[in-house]
Design a protein around this motif. Structure first.
Motif, PDB file in Angstrom:
ATOM      1  N   GLY A   1       0.781  -1.174   0.042  1.00  0.00           N
ATOM      2  CA  GLY A   1       0.039   0.235  -0.086  1.00  0.00           C
ATOM      3  C   GLY A   1       0.802   1.203  -0.069  1.00  0.00           C
ATOM      4  O   GLY A   1       0.194   2.305   0.263  1.00  0.00           O
ATOM      5  N   ALA A   2       2.108   1.091  -0.242  1.00  0.00           N
ATOM      6  CA  ALA A   2       3.064   2.366  -0.139  1.00  0.00           C
ATOM      7  C   ALA A   2       2.891   3.122  -1.400  1.00  0.00           C
ATOM      8  O   ALA A   2       3.015   4.226  -1.367  1.00  0.00           O
ATOM      9  CB  ALA A   2       4.319   2.042   0.042  1.00  0.00           C
ATOM     10  N   TRP A   3       2.490   2.381  -2.360  1.00  0.00           N
ATOM     11  CA  TRP A   3       2.394   2.895  -3.722  1.00  0.00           C
ATOM     12  C   TRP A   3       1.515   4.142  -3.850  1.00  0.00           C
ATOM     13  O   TRP A   3       1.598   5.103  -4.475  1.00  0.00           O
ATOM     14  CB  TRP A   3       1.968   1.875  -4.965  1.00  0.00           C
ATOM     15  CG  TRP A   3       1.961   2.390  -6.122  1.00  0.00           C
ATOM     16  CD1 TRP A   3       1.108   2.622  -7.043  1.00  0.00           C
ATOM     17  CD2 TRP A   3       3.207   2.393  -7.190  1.00  0.00           C
ATOM     18  NE1 TRP A   3       1.456   2.891  -8.225  1.00  0.00           N
ATOM     19  CE2 TRP A   3       2.682   2.843  -8.391  1.00  0.00           C
ATOM     20  CE3 TRP A   3       4.374   2.221  -6.776  1.00  0.00           C
ATOM     21  CZ2 TRP A   3       3.497   3.171  -9.400  1.00  0.00           C
ATOM     22  CZ3 TRP A   3       5.342   2.341  -8.027  1.00  0.00           C
ATOM     23  CH2 TRP A   3       4.894   2.914  -9.103  1.00  0.00           C
ATOM     24  N   ARG A   4       0.144   4.082  -3.157  1.00  0.00           N
ATOM     25  CA  ARG A   4      -0.746   5.156  -3.379  1.00  0.00           C
ATOM     26  C   ARG A   4      -0.366   6.282  -2.359  1.00  0.00           C
ATOM     27  O   ARG A   4      -0.923   7.442  -2.510  1.00  0.00           O
ATOM     28  CB  ARG A   4      -2.257   4.671  -2.924  1.00  0.00           C
ATOM     29  CG  ARG A   4      -2.186   4.009  -1.517  1.00  0.00           C
ATOM     30  CD  ARG A   4      -3.576   3.598  -1.237  1.00  0.00           C
ATOM     31  NE  ARG A   4      -3.929   2.884  -0.009  1.00  0.00           N
ATOM     32  CZ  ARG A   4      -3.666   3.366   1.220  1.00  0.00           C
ATOM     33  NH1 ARG A   4      -3.841   4.716   1.315  1.00  0.00           N
ATOM     34  NH2 ARG A   4      -3.712   2.688   2.422  1.00  0.00           N
ATOM     35  N   ARG A   5       0.582   6.020  -1.359  1.00  0.00           N
ATOM     36  CA  ARG A   5       1.025   7.043  -0.601  1.00  0.00           C
ATOM     37  C   ARG A   5       2.189   7.779  -1.046  1.00  0.00           C
ATOM     38  O   ARG A   5       2.696   9.027  -0.620  1.00  0.00           O
ATOM     39  CB  ARG A   5       1.381   6.488   0.859  1.00  0.00           C
ATOM     40  CG  ARG A   5       0.308   6.103   1.676  1.00  0.00           C
ATOM     41  CD  ARG A   5       0.601   6.042   3.112  1.00  0.00           C
ATOM     42  NE  ARG A   5       1.453   4.738   3.089  1.00  0.00           N
ATOM     43  CZ  ARG A   5       1.124   3.519   3.197  1.00  0.00           C
ATOM     44  NH1 ARG A   5      -0.276   3.288   3.343  1.00  0.00           N
ATOM     45  NH2 ARG A   5       1.926   2.128   3.575  1.00  0.00           N
TER      46      ARG A   5
ATOM     47  N   ILE B   1       9.473   3.686   0.885  1.00  0.00           N
ATOM     48  CA  ILE B   1       8.552   2.276   0.559  1.00  0.00           C
ATOM     49  C   ILE B   1       9.070   1.442   1.801  1.00  0.00           C
ATOM     50  O   ILE B   1       8.424   0.915   2.282  1.00  0.00           O
ATOM     51  CB  ILE B   1       9.158   1.666  -0.638  1.00  0.00           C
ATOM     52  CG1 ILE B   1       8.377   2.456  -1.910  1.00  0.00           C
ATOM     53  CG2 ILE B   1       8.662   0.276  -0.827  1.00  0.00           C
ATOM     54  CD1 ILE B   1       9.030   2.242  -3.264  1.00  0.00           C
ATOM     55  N   GLU B   2      10.356   1.405   2.295  1.00  0.00           N
ATOM     56  CA  GLU B   2      10.886   0.503   3.191  1.00  0.00           C
ATOM     57  C   GLU B   2      10.001   1.201   4.570  1.00  0.00           C
ATOM     58  O   GLU B   2       9.871   0.297   5.502  1.00  0.00           O
ATOM     59  CB  GLU B   2      12.457   0.925   3.506  1.00  0.00           C
ATOM     60  CG  GLU B   2      13.112  -0.288   2.515  1.00  0.00           C
ATOM     61  CD  GLU B   2      12.991  -1.658   2.701  1.00  0.00           C
ATOM     62  OE1 GLU B   2      12.543  -2.287   3.917  1.00  0.00           O
ATOM     63  OE2 GLU B   2      13.120  -2.357   2.125  1.00  0.00           O
ATOM     64  N   LEU B   3       9.878   2.373   4.814  1.00  0.00           N
ATOM     65  CA  LEU B   3       9.332   3.021   6.004  1.00  0.00           C
ATOM     66  C   LEU B   3       8.036   2.658   6.319  1.00  0.00           C
ATOM     67  O   LEU B   3       7.220   2.704   7.214  1.00  0.00           O
ATOM     68  CB  LEU B   3       9.383   4.356   6.199  1.00  0.00           C
ATOM     69  CG  LEU B   3      10.951   4.782   6.449  1.00  0.00           C
ATOM     70  CD1 LEU B   3      10.982   6.416   6.366  1.00  0.00           C
ATOM     71  CD2 LEU B   3      11.387   4.363   7.962  1.00  0.00           C
ATOM     72  N   SER B   4       7.142   1.950   5.050  1.00  0.00           N
ATOM     73  CA  SER B   4       5.959   1.452   5.388  1.00  0.00           C
ATOM     74  C   SER B   4       5.802   0.108   5.398  1.00  0.00           C
ATOM     75  O   SER B   4       4.601  -0.226   5.527  1.00  0.00           O
ATOM     76  CB  SER B   4       5.194   2.058   3.994  1.00  0.00           C
ATOM     77  OG  SER B   4       5.571   1.078   2.966  1.00  0.00           O
ATOM     78  N   THR B   5       6.901  -0.638   5.506  1.00  0.00           N
ATOM     79  CA  THR B   5       6.958  -2.056   5.829  1.00  0.00           C
ATOM     80  C   THR B   5       7.093  -1.975   7.381  1.00  0.00           C
ATOM     81  O   THR B   5       7.515  -1.310   7.860  1.00  0.00           O
ATOM     82  CB  THR B   5       7.867  -2.667   5.088  1.00  0.00           C
ATOM     83  OG1 THR B   5       9.086  -2.280   5.397  1.00  0.00           O
ATOM     84  CG2 THR B   5       7.813  -2.673   3.503  1.00  0.00           C
ATOM     85  N   LEU B   6       6.893  -3.462   7.914  1.00  0.00           N
ATOM     86  CA  LEU B   6       6.926  -3.573   9.288  1.00  0.00           C
ATOM     87  C   LEU B   6       8.317  -3.383   9.635  1.00  0.00           C
ATOM     88  O   LEU B   6       8.663  -2.953  10.803  1.00  0.00           O
ATOM     89  CB  LEU B   6       6.468  -4.944   9.813  1.00  0.00           C
ATOM     90  CG  LEU B   6       6.352  -5.343  11.391  1.00  0.00           C
ATOM     91  CD1 LEU B   6       5.837  -4.206  12.111  1.00  0.00           C
ATOM     92  CD2 LEU B   6       6.260  -6.885  11.517  1.00  0.00           C
ATOM     93  N   ARG B   7       9.259  -4.013   8.838  1.00  0.00           N
ATOM     94  CA  ARG B   7      10.602  -4.335   9.023  1.00  0.00           C
ATOM     95  C   ARG B   7      11.156  -2.637   9.301  1.00  0.00           C
ATOM     96  O   ARG B   7      11.861  -2.353  10.111  1.00  0.00           O
ATOM     97  CB  ARG B   7      11.391  -5.200   8.138  1.00  0.00           C
ATOM     98  CG  ARG B   7      12.813  -5.160   8.327  1.00  0.00           C
ATOM     99  CD  ARG B   7      13.495  -6.125   7.342  1.00  0.00           C
ATOM    100  NE  ARG B   7      14.651  -6.262   7.500  1.00  0.00           N
ATOM    101  CZ  ARG B   7      15.769  -6.674   6.521  1.00  0.00           C
ATOM    102  NH1 ARG B   7      15.105  -6.961   5.294  1.00  0.00           N
ATOM    103  NH2 ARG B   7      16.982  -6.717   6.737  1.00  0.00           N
ATOM    104  N   GLY B   8      10.933  -1.846   8.050  1.00  0.00           N
ATOM    105  CA  GLY B   8      11.422  -0.533   8.192  1.00  0.00           C
ATOM    106  C   GLY B   8      10.719   0.285   9.620  1.00  0.00           C
ATOM    107  O   GLY B   8      11.637   1.051   9.940  1.00  0.00           O
ATOM    108  N   ARG B   9       9.699  -0.040   9.659  1.00  0.00           N
ATOM    109  CA  ARG B   9       9.177   0.832  10.805  1.00  0.00           C
ATOM    110  C   ARG B   9       9.905   0.333  12.259  1.00  0.00           C
ATOM    111  O   ARG B   9      10.079   1.077  12.958  1.00  0.00           O
ATOM    112  CB  ARG B   9       7.618   0.709  11.192  1.00  0.00           C
ATOM    113  CG  ARG B   9       6.908   1.604  10.106  1.00  0.00           C
ATOM    114  CD  ARG B   9       5.483   1.469  10.340  1.00  0.00           C
ATOM    115  NE  ARG B   9       5.182   0.328   9.700  1.00  0.00           N
ATOM    116  CZ  ARG B   9       3.896  -0.422  10.537  1.00  0.00           C
ATOM    117  NH1 ARG B   9       3.298   0.008  11.068  1.00  0.00           N
ATOM    118  NH2 ARG B   9       3.681  -1.782   9.735  1.00  0.00           N
ATOM    119  N   ALA B  10      10.125  -0.969  12.406  1.00  0.00           N
ATOM    120  CA  ALA B  10      10.787  -1.567  13.487  1.00  0.00           C
ATOM    121  C   ALA B  10      12.044  -0.875  13.740  1.00  0.00           C
ATOM    122  O   ALA B  10      12.425  -0.679  14.698  1.00  0.00           O
ATOM    123  CB  ALA B  10      10.708  -3.121  13.378  1.00  0.00           C
TER     124      ALA B  10
END
Length: 142
Positions: A53-57, A92-101
């Motif tokens: 879902g990062a594409w639309r953001r 894009i990485e910051l929208s994944t769980l690993r990136g946020r973690a």
């Protein structure tokens, strides 16, 4: 917050003038975003952005640039284009769980003075996942 933790936080803020958020974003970029960007990497990140879902953001210009680069470039050689694409890949990485973690783990490590943790990706992920698993009302940074 104890006096020692407050002193560490002041010391870290003075050693990093741009602030904790920018340092945490740079740590995520350093650990997760690849240095060499080619067509396969860009296609993988387009699929990842569409999947989570990062594409639309992303901004319209960022989407167009990423799509065109994935379609027409074999390898990114320009340092300016590489920096711009790395910024998009970071979003894009910051929208994944690993990136946020990793992001929240770096923030916690900076705010609590755990400078030895900043170089270890596994410990940053552990700190970040622990923070993300807390109930929302208990999440306090600083």
């Amino acid at each position: 917050m104890t006096l020692i933790a407050a002193a560490w936080m002041d010391l870290l803020e003075s050693s990093h003038p741009q602030g904790s958020l920018e340092v945490a974003r740079s740590l995520v970029a350093e650990h997760l975003v690849p240095e060499n960007i080619d067509r396969d990497v860009l296609k993988r990140y387009v699929r990842k952005a569409l999947r989570n879902g990062a594409w639309r953001r992303l901004r319209r210009e960022s989407r167009a640039l990423l799509w065109a680069a994935a379609k027409h470039l074999h390898k990114v050689k320009s340092p300016v284009l590489r920096d711009v694409l790395r910024g998009i890949l970071l979003e894009i990485e910051l929208s994944t769980l690993r990136g946020r973690a990793v992001f929240y783990g770096a923030l916690l490590a900076l705010r609590q003075g755990l400078t030895q943790v900043l170089g270890n990706l596994k410990r940053l992920i552990t700190l970040g996942v622990g923070y993300l698993n807390l109930p929302t009302m208990w999440r306090v940074l600083g």
